[in-house]
Design a protein around this motif. Sequence first.
Motif, PDB file in Angstrom:
ATOM      1  N   UNK A 125       0.984  -1.404  -0.092  1.00 27.41           N
ATOM      2  CA  UNK A 125      -0.140   0.097   0.144  1.00 27.41           C
ATOM      3  C   UNK A 125       1.057   1.339  -0.221  1.00 27.41           C
ATOM      4  N   UNK A 126       0.226   2.127  -0.080  1.00 26.47           N
ATOM      5  CA  UNK A 126       0.973   4.071  -0.763  1.00 26.47           C
ATOM      6  C   UNK A 126       2.009   3.993  -0.677  1.00 26.47           C
ATOM      7  N   UNK A 127       2.632   3.547  -2.162  1.00 27.52           N
ATOM      8  CA  UNK A 127       3.797   3.574  -2.977  1.00 27.52           C
ATOM      9  C   UNK A 127       3.710   4.910  -2.793  1.00 27.52           C
ATOM     10  N   UNK A 128       4.480   5.674  -2.690  1.00 24.40           N
ATOM     11  CA  UNK A 128       5.130   7.029  -3.668  1.00 24.40           C
ATOM     12  C   UNK A 128       5.609   6.907  -4.777  1.00 24.40           C
ATOM     13  N   UNK A 129       5.644   7.656  -5.649  1.00 18.91           N
ATOM     14  CA  UNK A 129       6.504   6.894  -7.096  1.00 18.91           C
ATOM     15  C   UNK A 129       7.444   8.159  -7.287  1.00 18.91           C
ATOM     16  N   UNK A 130       8.237   7.925  -7.581  1.00 18.84           N
ATOM     17  CA  UNK A 130       9.469   8.936  -7.357  1.00 18.84           C
ATOM     18  C   UNK A 130      10.646   8.515  -8.944  1.00 18.84           C
ATOM     19  N   UNK A 131      11.435   9.541  -9.444  1.00 15.06           N
ATOM     20  CA  UNK A 131      11.738   9.925  -9.894  1.00 15.06           C
ATOM     21  C   UNK A 131      11.404   9.548 -11.504  1.00 15.06           C
ATOM     22  N   UNK A 132       9.959  10.210 -11.598  1.00 13.76           N
ATOM     23  CA  UNK A 132       9.192   9.949 -13.038  1.00 13.76           C
ATOM     24  C   UNK A 132       9.348  10.248 -14.067  1.00 13.76           C
ATOM     25  N   UNK A 133       9.179   9.399 -15.431  1.00 17.77           N
ATOM     26  CA  UNK A 133       9.848  10.044 -16.447  1.00 17.77           C
ATOM     27  C   UNK A 133       8.321  10.226 -17.135  1.00 17.77           C
ATOM     28  N   UNK A 134       8.143  10.878 -18.394  1.00 22.93           N
ATOM     29  CA  UNK A 134       7.083  10.841 -19.367  1.00 22.93           C
ATOM     30  C   UNK A 134       7.715  11.081 -20.495  1.00 22.93           C
ATOM     31  N   UNK A 135       6.727  10.085 -20.914  1.00 21.41           N
ATOM     32  CA  UNK A 135       7.055   9.963 -23.074  1.00 21.41           C
ATOM     33  C   UNK A 135       5.429  10.327 -23.391  1.00 21.41           C
ATOM     34  N   UNK A 136       5.103  10.418 -24.921  1.00 19.90           N
ATOM     35  CA  UNK A 136       4.272  10.752 -24.970  1.00 19.90           C
ATOM     36  C   UNK A 136       2.699   8.809 -25.044  1.00 19.90           C
ATOM     37  N   UNK A 137       3.769   8.016 -24.090  1.00 24.08           N
ATOM     38  CA  UNK A 137       2.816   6.848 -24.565  1.00 24.08           C
ATOM     39  C   UNK A 137       3.492   6.119 -23.045  1.00 24.08           C
ATOM     40  N   UNK A 138       3.866   6.669 -22.082  1.00 28.20           N
ATOM     41  CA  UNK A 138       4.921   5.645 -21.100  1.00 28.20           C
ATOM     42  C   UNK A 138       5.167   6.386 -19.774  1.00 28.20           C
TER      43      UNK A 138
END
Length: 168
Positions: A125-138
């Motif tokens: 439960x409640x895991x923090x998403x860090x170091x997030x990288x976004x591109x157009x589909x992922x």
Amino acid sequence: MSPEISLDLRREQHAQETGVVPILLVKLWHPDLDPPYYISSDPTQRVREDEERVYYGTISNGQEYAYYPMTAKLPDSKRDASPRATISVHAMPEIIEQLHLLPMLYMDWKQVTSLDLDRVERVWPSMKLTGVEYDQTRITGNLVVDMLSGEELPFWSYTPSTAPGVFR
């Protein structure tokens, strides 16, 4: 110490050939995100359709989880470090546009099997998403457990290491 799992899952994991599939169910949420996104790692069944496309996913305990291809490395259980996991979800661009505006995201993970979709085998439960990288589909990021969130109040205490000026 490993978490307890059901005898059915143990039996299927040790079987030579089986039709049982482990399924990862993810709730992607943030206090400013309403409603949260529910994502499944498996296209278990057709959940709905409209004129443009057919939607596959998993229905577990009455909640519909939409299928998006994902890769995940589940958390380890090392004693000397916080549990870490990585996840990469291939999502639709409109979802990524909405999530990109949030400063941080949280994920709740559940593991079920195709044997019984309503029986939750494991929970993270409640895991923090860090170091997030976004591109157009992922969306790709690291998941960590915020250890301070499990502390009793007040979680911040004055010790020589946290407030050295107080102890001079």
